[in-house]
Design an enzyme around this catalytic site. Structure first.
Site, mmCIF file in Angstrom:
data_model
loop_
_atom_site.group_PDB
_atom_site.id
_atom_site.type_symbol
_atom_site.label_atom_id
_atom_site.label_comp_id
_atom_site.label_asym_id
_atom_site.label_seq_id
_atom_site.Cartn_x
_atom_site.Cartn_y
_atom_site.Cartn_z
ATOM 1 N N GLY A 58 0.839 -1.196 0.000
ATOM 2 C CA GLY A 58 0.000 0.000 0.000
ATOM 3 C C GLY A 58 0.869 1.239 0.000
ATOM 4 O O GLY A 58 2.061 1.165 0.325
ATOM 5 N N CYS A 117 5.471 -5.905 1.561
ATOM 6 C CA CYS A 117 5.803 -4.488 1.412
ATOM 7 C C CYS A 117 5.187 -3.677 2.559
ATOM 8 O O CYS A 117 5.591 -3.838 3.700
ATOM 9 C CB CYS A 117 5.363 -3.995 0.040
ATOM 10 S SG CYS A 117 6.133 -2.447 -0.393
ATOM 11 N N TYR A 118 4.174 -2.830 2.304
ATOM 12 C CA TYR A 118 3.537 -2.128 3.425
ATOM 13 C C TYR A 118 3.025 -3.139 4.442
ATOM 14 O O TYR A 118 3.043 -2.889 5.644
ATOM 15 C CB TYR A 118 2.370 -1.266 2.917
ATOM 16 C CG TYR A 118 1.663 -0.510 4.021
ATOM 17 C CD1 TYR A 118 2.178 0.693 4.498
ATOM 18 C CD2 TYR A 118 0.499 -1.014 4.607
ATOM 19 C CE1 TYR A 118 1.554 1.375 5.528
ATOM 20 C CE2 TYR A 118 -0.133 -0.329 5.640
ATOM 21 C CZ TYR A 118 0.395 0.869 6.092
ATOM 22 O OH TYR A 118 -0.219 1.544 7.112
ATOM 23 N N HIS A 157 7.565 -7.632 -3.724
ATOM 24 C CA HIS A 157 6.235 -8.085 -4.186
ATOM 25 C C HIS A 157 6.345 -9.443 -4.886
ATOM 26 O O HIS A 157 6.656 -9.498 -6.076
ATOM 27 C CB HIS A 157 5.644 -7.061 -5.157
ATOM 28 C CG HIS A 157 5.211 -5.805 -4.485
ATOM 29 N ND1 HIS A 157 3.945 -5.625 -3.995
ATOM 30 C CD2 HIS A 157 5.899 -4.675 -4.177
ATOM 31 C CE1 HIS A 157 3.848 -4.423 -3.442
ATOM 32 N NE2 HIS A 157 5.023 -3.830 -3.534
ATOM 33 N N GLU A 177 3.980 -11.243 -5.870
ATOM 34 C CA GLU A 177 2.835 -11.491 -6.764
ATOM 35 C C GLU A 177 3.082 -11.037 -8.198
ATOM 36 O O GLU A 177 2.329 -11.395 -9.087
ATOM 37 C CB GLU A 177 1.567 -10.823 -6.208
ATOM 38 C CG GLU A 177 1.598 -9.312 -6.074
ATOM 39 C CD GLU A 177 2.249 -8.857 -4.773
ATOM 40 O OE1 GLU A 177 2.987 -9.642 -4.162
ATOM 41 O OE2 GLU A 177 2.032 -7.700 -4.383
ATOM 42 N N SER A 209 -25.546 -11.174 -24.063
ATOM 43 C CA SER A 209 -24.916 -10.280 -25.030
ATOM 44 C C SER A 209 -24.182 -11.076 -26.095
ATOM 45 O O SER A 209 -23.789 -10.535 -27.117
ATOM 46 C CB SER A 209 -23.920 -9.379 -24.297
ATOM 47 O OG SER A 209 -22.845 -10.167 -23.823
ATOM 48 N N GLY A 210 -23.975 -12.364 -25.828
ATOM 49 C CA GLY A 210 -23.146 -13.147 -26.744
ATOM 50 C C GLY A 210 -21.704 -13.166 -26.286
ATOM 51 O O GLY A 210 -20.879 -13.888 -26.831
ATOM 52 N N GLY A 211 -21.389 -12.376 -25.250
ATOM 53 C CA GLY A 211 -20.041 -12.400 -24.684
ATOM 54 C C GLY A 211 -19.868 -13.609 -23.779
ATOM 55 O O GLY A 211 -20.833 -14.312 -23.471
ATOM 56 N N VAL A 212 -18.624 -13.824 -23.349
ATOM 57 C CA VAL A 212 -18.312 -15.027 -22.577
ATOM 58 C C VAL A 212 -19.037 -15.034 -21.220
ATOM 59 O O VAL A 212 -19.607 -16.047 -20.817
ATOM 60 C CB VAL A 212 -16.788 -15.143 -22.356
ATOM 61 C CG1 VAL A 212 -16.455 -16.349 -21.509
ATOM 62 C CG2 VAL A 212 -16.074 -15.242 -23.689
ATOM 63 N N ASP A 213 -19.039 -13.892 -20.528
ATOM 64 C CA ASP A 213 -19.557 -13.879 -19.156
ATOM 65 C C ASP A 213 -21.045 -14.202 -19.096
ATOM 66 O O ASP A 213 -21.464 -15.096 -18.353
ATOM 67 C CB ASP A 213 -19.301 -12.518 -18.487
ATOM 68 C CG ASP A 213 -17.843 -12.127 -18.549
ATOM 69 O OD1 ASP A 213 -17.004 -13.035 -18.734
ATOM 70 O OD2 ASP A 213 -17.538 -10.932 -18.434
ATOM 71 N N SER A 214 -21.842 -13.476 -19.880
ATOM 72 C CA SER A 214 -23.284 -13.730 -19.790
ATOM 73 C C SER A 214 -23.611 -15.111 -20.342
ATOM 74 O O SER A 214 -24.542 -15.775 -19.875
ATOM 75 C CB SER A 214 -24.089 -12.637 -20.499
ATOM 76 O OG SER A 214 -23.785 -12.591 -21.863
ATOM 77 N N SER A 215 -22.832 -15.601 -21.302
ATOM 78 C CA SER A 215 -23.101 -16.933 -21.865
ATOM 79 C C SER A 215 -22.822 -18.024 -20.837
ATOM 80 O O SER A 215 -23.617 -18.951 -20.670
ATOM 81 C CB SER A 215 -22.226 -17.182 -23.085
ATOM 82 O OG SER A 215 -22.456 -16.205 -24.041
ATOM 83 N N LYS A 273 -11.845 -13.481 -14.790
ATOM 84 C CA LYS A 273 -12.170 -13.772 -16.197
ATOM 85 C C LYS A 273 -11.636 -15.137 -16.652
ATOM 86 O O LYS A 273 -12.342 -15.900 -17.297
ATOM 87 C CB LYS A 273 -11.587 -12.664 -17.074
ATOM 88 C CG LYS A 273 -11.953 -12.754 -18.528
ATOM 89 C CD LYS A 273 -13.214 -11.980 -18.771
ATOM 90 C CE LYS A 273 -13.650 -12.033 -20.201
ATOM 91 N NZ LYS A 273 -14.916 -11.309 -20.373
#
Ligand code: XMP
Length: 518
Positions: A57, A84-85, A175, A177, A228-234, A374
């Site tokens: 942070g 770190c912080y 870090h 990550e 919508s035809g996108g990945v998430d809503s499908s 995602k």
């Protein structure tokens, strides 16, 4: 998902906190990020973490009002890793000392040298000497807390790696990550192993649990899902359908701003392959009519957003009494990040979604992807058997081709754009580049240019091609196609798409550009 081992990441406002969660999820560990000011002892008791990580942070622990973890976290008896912080705050709380200034800041690559003592957290480290890490700190620990020992030093961080192995408290100044700490993932792997995680967070398990949860939430009520035809809503739709079958109806609003063949693909996949009840609302005349003469990008977006809600509401009503609205909301959308700057950020674009719709319609939300990133949604899609070509599709914005047609939209321009975009994407696929690129598309520019074809003069539209690499769409870099590829693509587009006589390639990164042209 209470039955999983849970790891709590306390966020102190680092730019890269989300990456900690990514590294943990890759290890099949379930974790949640919560801002420090929302985590108190009661929260800890309810959450029951098996381990805790303090993120980095921008603050300094010695300033008044500096972000602190709840006192009780050190009495939970669970392993804690401070980064770190997070390291500095751990030392500060447990009796060490932190200082700023004096030329001890370190930003970027550094090398950590081990001390002779062995620490299981560092299994696999230092096999070939010093390890490269990524530092980003102005302050540094000047005295470690009682019980701690040093296990690694760097030129400007004599306490680069410290630990109290008896209490399983670990604290690092760098870090782990970020990718610039090449052995960082190993450090997380060691940490969760020491904390006793079994790696029980898998997509197979998630699918079963999500289905049970949807059934419990929805009962015998109806659910409507905007597709919508996108990945998430499908993925959300297929998952919900698996849970409650025909209690789900999907509404696919075709606003006339879709790509070539897109509506047919979506309809055939959902209605024919998956047998999911689907309303295909062809509302192109409504949308294109409302957009006539509109050239301002924000007016376009707001018009489309408003009509979308209106149309969706109309069709949702027609299925009679749906009490639930399903959305493909993802985890990055719900993480409450800590803002130290205060105040709202500037609106660059009003991204169009169905915000406000559930309240307006008095519906409850079903959001089965709220805990996923995602790439986890893509993994779930694979688990559910969605075709690979569909899962790997580039993102496509809600307002569709409207924002790839700067200035006024006409059916002529949309038609040219659709055909040119199809050639461009075909080229990218043929050259095996589709999966390397985060998003690629053509845009039709609001200008005509002079050309010569055969023996004749042409006066036709110019196109811009865009292709970017990105992790999350927040920043992006243009894709470095070869000149050969660009030349071949421009030639194909001009030969195959009537109405285009010039093609540009957009070499702008984001920032300063944005991905879409409007
Ligand atoms: P920009 O153009 O803001 O785009 O750099 C970042 C990502 O967001 C997508 N995008 C949208 N997605 N509704 C959406 O659902 C929108 O209004 C919208 N505008 C941009 C864009 O395609 C890119 O992936």
């Amino acid at each position: 998902m209470t039955q999983h081992d849970r790891l709590l990441v306390i966020d102190f406002g680092s730019q890269v906190t989300q990456l900690i969660a990514r590294r943990l999820r890759e290890l099949n560990v379930y974790c949640e990020i919560h801002p420090f000011n929302k985590v108190d002892d009661a929260f800890l008791a309810a959450f029951q973490p098996k381990a805790v990580i303090f993120s980095g942070g921008p603050a300094s622990v010695y300033t008044t009002g500096a972000p602190m973890p709840p006192k009780g976290v050190f009495d939970l008896g669970v392993p804690i890793l401070g980064i770190c912080y997070g390291q500095q705050v751990m030392m500060h709380c447990l009796g060490g000392h932190v200082e700023g200034g004096h030329g001890t800041a370190e930003f970027g690559r550094a090398f950590v040298t081990p001390t002779p003592d062995k620490l299981p957290l560092l299994d696999g480290w230092f096999a070939a000497g010093d390890e490269q890490v990524w530092m980003s700190h102005g302050d540094h620990v000047s005295k470690i807390a009682p019980g701690f020992q040093v296990y690694g030093t760097s030129p400007n961080a004599p306490f680069a790696i410290t630990a109290d192995p008896a209490r399983h408290f670990y604290a690092v100044q760098f870090h782990p990550e970020v990718h610039h700490t090449p052995k960082g993932a190993k450090l997380y792997e060691n940490f969760v192993r020491l904390a006793g995680f079994t790696g029980d967070w898998t997509m197979g398990a998630y699918r079963e649990e999500a289905i049970a949860k949807i059934r419990a939430q929805v009962g015998s009520e109806k659910v409507v899902c905007g597709l919508s035809g996108g990945v998430d809503s499908s993925v959300a739709a297929v998952l919900i359908h698996e849970a409650i079958g025909d209690q789900l109806t999907c509404v696919f609003v075709d606003h006339g701003l879709l790509r070539l063949g897109e509506a047919e693909q979506v309809v055939s996949m959902f209605r024919d392959t998956y047998n999911i009840p689907l309303i295909h609302a062809d509302e192109s005349a409504l949308f294109l009519g409302a957009l006539e003469g509109v050239s301002d990008p924000e007016v376009k977006r707001k018009t489309i957003g408003r009509l979308f809600i209106q149309v969706f509401e109309k069709h949702a009503k027609s299925i009679g009494g749906a009490k639930f609205l399903a959305q493909g909301t993802l985890y990055p959308d719900v993480i409450e990040s800590v803002s130290f700057s205060g105040g709202p950020s500037v609106t660059i674009k009003s991204h169009h979604n169905v915000g406000g719709l559930p309240e307006k319609m008095g519906m409850k939300l079903v959001e089965p992807l709220r805990e996923l990133f995602k790439d986890e949604v893509r993994a779930l899609g694979r688990e559910l058997g969605l075709p690979a070509s569909f899962i790997g599709r580039h993102p496509f914005p809600g307002p569709g081709l409207a924002i790839r047609c700067p200035g006024e939209i006409t059916t002529e321009k949309l038609d040219i754009l659709r055909r040119a975009d199809a050639v461009y994407i075909d080229q990218i696929r043929k050259h095996g580049l589709y999966d390397e690129i985060w998003q690629a598309f053509a845009a039709i520019l609001p200008m005509k240019t002079v050309g010569v074809m055969g023996d004749g003069r042409t006066y036709d539209y110019a196109l811009a091609l865009r292709a970017v690499t990105s992790v999350d769409g927040m920043t992006a870099d243009y894709y470095p196609f070869t000149h050969g590829f660009l030349g071949e693509t421009a030639t194909r587009i001009i030969n195959e798409v009537k109405g285009v006589n010039r093609v540009f390639y957009d070499c702008t990164s984001k920032p300063p550009g944005t991905i879409e042209l409007e």
